[in-house]
Design a protein around this motif. Structure first.
Motif, PDB file in Angstrom:
ATOM      1  N   ALA A  22       0.830  -1.203   0.000  1.00 19.80           N
ATOM      2  CA  ALA A  22       0.000   0.000   0.000  1.00 19.80           C
ATOM      3  C   ALA A  22       0.866   1.256   0.000  1.00 19.80           C
ATOM      4  O   ALA A  22       0.518   2.266  -0.625  1.00 19.80           O
ATOM      5  CB  ALA A  22      -0.930  -0.008   1.205  1.00 19.80           C
ATOM      6  N   ALA A  23       2.004   1.200   0.700  1.00 16.76           N
ATOM      7  CA  ALA A  23       2.923   2.340   0.707  1.00 16.76           C
ATOM      8  C   ALA A  23       3.509   2.571  -0.688  1.00 16.76           C
ATOM      9  O   ALA A  23       3.637   3.712  -1.150  1.00 16.76           O
ATOM     10  CB  ALA A  23       4.040   2.106   1.721  1.00 16.76           C
ATOM     11  N   ALA A  24       3.860   1.475  -1.373  1.00 14.58           N
ATOM     12  CA  ALA A  24       4.378   1.598  -2.739  1.00 14.58           C
ATOM     13  C   ALA A  24       3.335   2.225  -3.650  1.00 14.58           C
ATOM     14  O   ALA A  24       3.638   3.092  -4.476  1.00 14.58           O
ATOM     15  CB  ALA A  24       4.782   0.226  -3.261  1.00 14.58           C
ATOM     16  N   ARG A  25       2.114   1.778  -3.487  1.00 15.57           N
ATOM     17  CA  ARG A  25       1.028   2.330  -4.310  1.00 15.57           C
ATOM     18  C   ARG A  25       0.842   3.819  -4.036  1.00 15.57           C
ATOM     19  O   ARG A  25       0.641   4.616  -4.969  1.00 15.57           O
ATOM     20  CB  ARG A  25      -0.251   1.557  -3.995  1.00 15.57           C
ATOM     21  CG  ARG A  25      -1.385   1.793  -4.944  1.00 15.57           C
ATOM     22  CD  ARG A  25      -2.472   0.767  -4.698  1.00 15.57           C
ATOM     23  NE  ARG A  25      -3.582   0.930  -5.609  1.00 15.57           N
ATOM     24  CZ  ARG A  25      -4.599   0.091  -5.698  1.00 15.57           C
ATOM     25  NH1 ARG A  25      -4.621  -0.994  -4.921  1.00 15.57           N
ATOM     26  NH2 ARG A  25      -5.582   0.299  -6.544  1.00 15.57           N
ATOM     27  N   TRP A  44      11.640 -10.889   2.740  1.00 15.56           N
ATOM     28  CA  TRP A  44      11.551 -10.227   1.434  1.00 15.56           C
ATOM     29  C   TRP A  44      12.181 -11.115   0.358  1.00 15.56           C
ATOM     30  O   TRP A  44      13.203 -11.732   0.632  1.00 15.56           O
ATOM     31  CB  TRP A  44      12.280  -8.873   1.487  1.00 15.56           C
ATOM     32  CG  TRP A  44      11.878  -7.989   0.348  1.00 15.56           C
ATOM     33  CD1 TRP A  44      12.609  -7.716  -0.782  1.00 15.56           C
ATOM     34  CD2 TRP A  44      10.673  -7.261   0.220  1.00 15.56           C
ATOM     35  NE1 TRP A  44      11.924  -6.877  -1.601  1.00 15.56           N
ATOM     36  CE2 TRP A  44      10.711  -6.575  -1.015  1.00 15.56           C
ATOM     37  CE3 TRP A  44       9.525  -7.139   1.016  1.00 15.56           C
ATOM     38  CZ2 TRP A  44       9.685  -5.779  -1.464  1.00 15.56           C
ATOM     39  CZ3 TRP A  44       8.494  -6.337   0.578  1.00 15.56           C
ATOM     40  CH2 TRP A  44       8.578  -5.668  -0.648  1.00 15.56           C
ATOM     41  N   PRO A  45      11.535 -11.232  -0.811  1.00 17.47           N
ATOM     42  CA  PRO A  45      10.301 -10.561  -1.254  1.00 17.47           C
ATOM     43  C   PRO A  45       9.058 -11.094  -0.565  1.00 17.47           C
ATOM     44  O   PRO A  45       9.082 -12.174   0.027  1.00 17.47           O
ATOM     45  CB  PRO A  45      10.279 -10.842  -2.761  1.00 17.47           C
ATOM     46  CG  PRO A  45      11.068 -12.095  -2.922  1.00 17.47           C
ATOM     47  CD  PRO A  45      12.154 -12.052  -1.869  1.00 17.47           C
ATOM     48  N   ALA A  49       2.776  -8.089  -0.353  1.00 22.44           N
ATOM     49  CA  ALA A  49       3.136  -6.720  -0.746  1.00 22.44           C
ATOM     50  C   ALA A  49       2.919  -6.520  -2.234  1.00 22.44           C
ATOM     51  O   ALA A  49       2.390  -5.495  -2.673  1.00 22.44           O
ATOM     52  CB  ALA A  49       4.591  -6.429  -0.375  1.00 22.44           C
ATOM     53  N   VAL A  50       3.322  -7.505  -3.016  1.00 23.65           N
ATOM     54  CA  VAL A  50       3.161  -7.423  -4.472  1.00 23.65           C
ATOM     55  C   VAL A  50       1.693  -7.328  -4.845  1.00 23.65           C
ATOM     56  O   VAL A  50       1.293  -6.508  -5.681  1.00 23.65           O
ATOM     57  CB  VAL A  50       3.814  -8.640  -5.155  1.00 23.65           C
ATOM     58  CG1 VAL A  50       3.508  -8.635  -6.649  1.00 23.65           C
ATOM     59  CG2 VAL A  50       5.319  -8.653  -4.912  1.00 23.65           C
ATOM     60  N   LEU A  60       8.515  -2.177  -5.837  1.00 25.53           N
ATOM     61  CA  LEU A  60       8.974  -3.247  -4.957  1.00 25.53           C
ATOM     62  C   LEU A  60      10.121  -4.017  -5.593  1.00 25.53           C
ATOM     63  O   LEU A  60      11.062  -4.429  -4.911  1.00 25.53           O
ATOM     64  CB  LEU A  60       7.818  -4.186  -4.626  1.00 25.53           C
ATOM     65  CG  LEU A  60       6.589  -3.536  -3.978  1.00 25.53           C
ATOM     66  CD1 LEU A  60       5.523  -4.585  -3.706  1.00 25.53           C
ATOM     67  CD2 LEU A  60       6.970  -2.806  -2.693  1.00 25.53           C
ATOM     68  N   ASP A  61      10.046  -4.212  -6.914  1.00 25.76           N
ATOM     69  CA  ASP A  61      11.125  -4.913  -7.611  1.00 25.76           C
ATOM     70  C   ASP A  61      12.446  -4.161  -7.485  1.00 25.76           C
ATOM     71  O   ASP A  61      13.516  -4.768  -7.400  1.00 25.76           O
ATOM     72  CB  ASP A  61      10.781  -5.075  -9.097  1.00 25.76           C
ATOM     73  CG  ASP A  61       9.594  -5.997  -9.328  1.00 25.76           C
ATOM     74  OD1 ASP A  61       9.305  -6.809  -8.432  1.00 25.76           O
ATOM     75  OD2 ASP A  61       8.966  -5.887 -10.402  1.00 25.76           O
TER      76      ASP A  61
END
Length: 246
Positions: A22-25, A44-45, A49-50, A60-61
């Motif tokens: 959600a933070a990445a988004r 991680w990964p 999260a993905v 994320l990648d």
């Protein structure tokens, strides 16, 4: 990803993969793509999260995984730490807006800026905050100051966007029409004045000029489109036809 200079967003010991996603988004919503992740609790990964990141999975990648806060900040020259609690540490405290304005100045001067975000349950520890140059404090309800990790990231990213993007703060969707020109509004006013005069609206005679002036002023205050003008002409014509049929 965007080549524009921008701050690093550092998630320190995040607990849930969903919150990382959600933070990445939230970051990508506002054009930020430099994420660093410090010692995520669930490894991680992280597939959760993905899944949560949706279209922002590339962040994320490319996120940098770090073992501790010191490693995540090793190449940075100015660091903000987000916290809702008083920590007994003497540091400048900024609102998110002022912090991102300050970040822009630092980055334009060639510095590398990072923003620390703490784990969901307890936030950043004093050892993390001690490494920061300044604090970001969100003006939340003091009786309920806890912010979700992704919410805090979104607020900060939004303020960054406000400081760096060319934002239109107010506009009108004209919906396949355009603003009426003055001549069109003038003809509309003439049409109403003529028909209302025939209907005996401007009465008594000593008040007629003032009433006409007020009506003209009414049209000038209204932000009319060409579609509006055509509709108002049509309304009046239909009312006249209805009267004549009667």
């Amino acid at each position: 990803m965007t080549p524009d200079p921008q701050p690093f967003f550092v998630l320190v010991r995040p607990q849930m993969g969903e919150n990382i996603g959600a933070a990445a988004r939230a970051m990508w919503n506002f054009g930020l793509d430099r994420m660093r992740i410090v010692a995520p609790r669930d490894g991680w990964p992280n597939q959760k999260a993905v899944a949560m990141a949706s279209g922002a999975g590339r962040l994320l990648d490319e996120a940098r995984l770090c073992g501790d806060t010191a490693e995540a900040l090793s190449d940075c020259t100015y660091v903000f730490a987000t916290t809702a609690r008083q920590r007994g540490l003497t540091k400048p405290v900024f609102s998110p807006e002022a912090a991102m304005r300050h970040a822009v100045e630092k980055i334009q001067a060639g510095q590398k800026v990072a923003v620390l975000f703490g784990p969901e349950r307890s936030g950043l520890e004093n050892d993390d905050i001690a490494r920061a140059n300044a604090i970001i404090s969100v003006p939340v309800n003091p009786d309920f100051p806890s912010l979700n990790l992704a919410q805090c990231v979104l607020l900060t990213a939004y303020e960054w966007r406000r400081q760096t993007a060319d934002i239109t703060h107010e506009t009108t969707d004209l919906a396949r029409t355009e603003w009426a020109e003055q001549i069109e509004i003038e003809k509309l006013a003439d049409h109403y004045e003529d028909r209302l005069g025939q209907a005996g609206f401007f009465f008594p005679d000593e008040k007629a000029e003032g009433m006409k002036l007020n009506l003209r002023n009414l049209w000038s205050r209204m932000p009319l489109t060409r579609a509006d003008v055509q509709m108002l002409h049509g309304v009046l014509r239909q009312m006249v036809r209805w009267k004549d049929r009667g």
